[in-house]
Design a protein around this motif. Sequence first.
Motif, PDB file in Angstrom:
ATOM      1  N   GLU A 124       1.089  -1.086   0.205  1.00  0.00           N
ATOM      2  CA  GLU A 124      -0.354  -0.398  -0.094  1.00  0.00           C
ATOM      3  C   GLU A 124       0.765   1.526   0.109  1.00  0.00           C
ATOM      4  O   GLU A 124       0.989   2.297  -0.691  1.00  0.00           O
ATOM      5  CB  GLU A 124      -0.331  -0.094   0.864  1.00  0.00           C
ATOM      6  CG  GLU A 124      -1.886  -0.844   1.287  1.00  0.00           C
ATOM      7  CD  GLU A 124      -3.131  -1.149   2.778  1.00  0.00           C
ATOM      8  OE1 GLU A 124      -4.139  -2.351   1.927  1.00  0.00           O
ATOM      9  OE2 GLU A 124      -2.490  -0.962   3.644  1.00  0.00           O
ATOM     10  N   PRO A 149     -10.050  -7.926   0.278  1.00  0.00           N
ATOM     11  CA  PRO A 149     -11.028  -6.823  -0.838  1.00  0.00           C
ATOM     12  C   PRO A 149      -9.167  -5.668  -0.143  1.00  0.00           C
ATOM     13  O   PRO A 149      -9.734  -5.179  -1.777  1.00  0.00           O
ATOM     14  CB  PRO A 149     -11.696  -6.449   0.923  1.00  0.00           C
ATOM     15  CG  PRO A 149     -11.956  -8.008   1.669  1.00  0.00           C
ATOM     16  CD  PRO A 149     -10.758  -8.467   1.108  1.00  0.00           C
ATOM     17  N   ARG A 150      -8.376  -5.660   0.019  1.00  0.00           N
ATOM     18  CA  ARG A 150      -7.866  -5.159   0.118  1.00  0.00           C
ATOM     19  C   ARG A 150      -6.453  -5.653  -0.888  1.00  0.00           C
ATOM     20  O   ARG A 150      -6.195  -4.078  -1.119  1.00  0.00           O
ATOM     21  CB  ARG A 150      -6.998  -4.651   1.334  1.00  0.00           C
ATOM     22  CG  ARG A 150      -7.216  -3.760   2.903  1.00  0.00           C
ATOM     23  CD  ARG A 150      -7.151  -3.843   3.776  1.00  0.00           C
ATOM     24  NE  ARG A 150      -5.576  -3.276   4.265  1.00  0.00           N
ATOM     25  CZ  ARG A 150      -4.296  -3.776   5.303  1.00  0.00           C
ATOM     26  NH1 ARG A 150      -4.865  -4.765   6.223  1.00  0.00           N
ATOM     27  NH2 ARG A 150      -3.266  -3.041   4.913  1.00  0.00           N
ATOM     28  N   ARG A 183      -7.505  -6.869  -3.541  1.00  0.00           N
ATOM     29  CA  ARG A 183      -8.252  -6.632  -5.345  1.00  0.00           C
ATOM     30  C   ARG A 183      -8.628  -5.085  -5.161  1.00  0.00           C
ATOM     31  O   ARG A 183      -7.859  -4.736  -6.142  1.00  0.00           O
ATOM     32  CB  ARG A 183      -9.697  -7.020  -4.564  1.00  0.00           C
ATOM     33  CG  ARG A 183     -10.041  -7.151  -5.749  1.00  0.00           C
ATOM     34  CD  ARG A 183     -11.777  -8.066  -5.413  1.00  0.00           C
ATOM     35  NE  ARG A 183     -11.884  -9.988  -5.909  1.00  0.00           N
ATOM     36  CZ  ARG A 183     -12.403 -10.660  -4.829  1.00  0.00           C
ATOM     37  NH1 ARG A 183     -13.260  -9.700  -4.371  1.00  0.00           N
ATOM     38  NH2 ARG A 183     -12.061 -11.139  -4.547  1.00  0.00           N
ATOM     39  N   LYS A 184      -8.404  -4.393  -4.414  1.00  0.00           N
ATOM     40  CA  LYS A 184      -7.946  -2.641  -3.946  1.00  0.00           C
ATOM     41  C   LYS A 184      -7.021  -2.511  -5.192  1.00  0.00           C
ATOM     42  O   LYS A 184      -7.210  -1.468  -5.608  1.00  0.00           O
ATOM     43  CB  LYS A 184      -8.281  -1.994  -3.228  1.00  0.00           C
ATOM     44  CG  LYS A 184      -8.410  -0.197  -2.838  1.00  0.00           C
ATOM     45  CD  LYS A 184      -9.050   0.078  -1.881  1.00  0.00           C
ATOM     46  CE  LYS A 184      -8.975   1.198  -1.349  1.00  0.00           C
ATOM     47  NZ  LYS A 184      -9.229   2.076  -0.662  1.00  0.00           N
ATOM     48  N   LEU A 232      -7.370  -3.401  -8.690  1.00  0.00           N
ATOM     49  CA  LEU A 232      -8.067  -2.588  -9.258  1.00  0.00           C
ATOM     50  C   LEU A 232      -7.328  -1.125  -9.418  1.00  0.00           C
ATOM     51  O   LEU A 232      -7.566  -0.461 -10.429  1.00  0.00           O
ATOM     52  CB  LEU A 232      -9.534  -2.434  -8.396  1.00  0.00           C
ATOM     53  CG  LEU A 232     -10.516  -3.415  -8.991  1.00  0.00           C
ATOM     54  CD1 LEU A 232     -11.393  -3.150  -7.960  1.00  0.00           C
ATOM     55  CD2 LEU A 232     -10.309  -3.914 -10.006  1.00  0.00           C
ATOM     56  N   SER A 233      -6.263  -0.779  -8.484  1.00  0.00           N
ATOM     57  CA  SER A 233      -5.930   0.598  -8.042  1.00  0.00           C
ATOM     58  C   SER A 233      -4.436   0.384  -9.561  1.00  0.00           C
ATOM     59  O   SER A 233      -4.111   1.576  -9.704  1.00  0.00           O
ATOM     60  CB  SER A 233      -5.677   1.144  -7.163  1.00  0.00           C
ATOM     61  OG  SER A 233      -3.946   0.563  -6.814  1.00  0.00           O
TER      62      SER A 233
END
Length: 412
Positions: free
Chosen positions: A215, A262-263, A265-266, A269-270
Motif C-alpha cells: 500500500e 478486499p485490500r 483487490r483494491k 484495481l488501482s
Amino acid sequence: MGGLTIPTMDDIDIRSKKVLLRIDINSPVDENGKIIDDSRIKAHVETIKELIDKDNSVVLMSHQGRPGDKDFISLEEHSKLISKHLNREVIFVDDVIGPYAREIIKNLKNGEILLLDNVRLISEELIEAPPQQHVKTFLVRKLTPFFNIYINDAFATAHRSQPSIVGFPLVLPSAAGRVMEREVSALARIFNAEDTPKIFVLGGGKVHDTIRIIENLMRTRIADRILTGGLVAELFSVAKGMNLNTKNMEILERMGILSLVPRARKLLLSGAPIEIPVDYKVEINGNVIEEPASKITGVIKDIGPATVEIYSSLIKDAKVVVLRGPMGVIEDERFRDGSKSVLKASLEGWGYVIIGGGHMISALDKDMKIDNNKVHISTGGGALLLFLSGERLPALEALSMSMTNRVMNNAS
C-alpha cells in the motif's frame, strides 16, 4: 532519507572522548539461554574498533529479549563474544544505572570498553514516548553527565521510541554509527528517483505486514514491479479470482489471510504492478509435483520453474532489487529452489540488492558470491518493515533533532 539529515561519526569530533554507544546485540538463544547466532554482535565490531582506535573510552548499551520471555537474559555472554571478535577485553558490569555502574563508567580510561547489563532491566526502557519525555527518565538523567558523545548503531531498534534510543540525542552531541549509516544509505536508494526500475520481491507468511508495504509502495509510486511468492502470492491469486483448491483456501482462512482479500483487490484495481506465479511446486501425499497456477490440486509449497524464469529475467534488468520474505516453505529443502533462484538472479544482476529478513538470508548458499559494493543485508526486522511501510523511524528523527539543536546552538 525521507527528508531527514542524519549526522554520522564523520560529522562530530570523536577523539579522546567518553562515548555511549547504543548497539543491538539482541540474539537468538537456545533453551539453556546460550547464544546460537552472534551475527548481530559481529556487525558492530567495525564501529567499536573505530572508536577505540581514536582513543575514546566506550560504554556499550543494548537490550536482550523482553521481561518474561525465555531470551530475557544477562549480557554477560555477549561481553565474552564481543571480546572474542574485537580481540581485546570488554569489561562487563551486571548493572545499568546504579552506583556500581556509574563508578566504573566514571573511572573508565581511554581505550577501555565496558558493556552495561541488559538495558531492559530498567522498566523505563519498555515505555514508548516522545524524545522530550524520555529526556526526563532516570536512565537518561543518571548516565548523561558521564558522557561527551552518544552514538546510535542500533538500526534494528530504530522503530522504537524508548529512552536509550531517543532520549540521549536531545542532551548529548549524537551521531549514527557505521551499521546505522550503512542501513540508512542503502535504504535511501529505494527513494532515489534515478535508480529505476525498482523491483520488490515480497513473499513469506507475514501477509498483514506485506500488504502495508505494498500500500505504501503504491502511495509513493516507488515500485516498478512487485513479484510475489509464499502466502502473499496466494492472497493476490485469490484476489484475482483464481481457484487455489479447498485445501489451500482452508489454510488461508485458518491464518486469517482471506480477510485481506478486499485490500488486495483494491490494490490490483488501482493498477498495482503485482505479478503472481504462473506455476507452483505443490505437495500431494508427500510427493512434490509442479502444477500450473490455473489447475492446482496439491498444497502450495513454492513457486514453480516457469515463475522462477519469469521473475529472474525481470530481476536481472532492475536497477534496485528489494527482497523480503521467501518464495516458499524454505524450512523444507524440497521447497527452497524458488527463494534460492530469485536470490541468485538478484546477485548476478547489475542492480543494487537489499536483502531484508532472516528467512531470505538463510536461503543464501555458500557458493553465492556477495559483492558488498552492490549488496546490502539489512539487520533490521521491525525497523525495515516500518521504513518500507512509509512510517518514520524514531531513532533517525532523534538523531536529526540532535543535529538541528547543535547547529542552532553553534549559531547562537
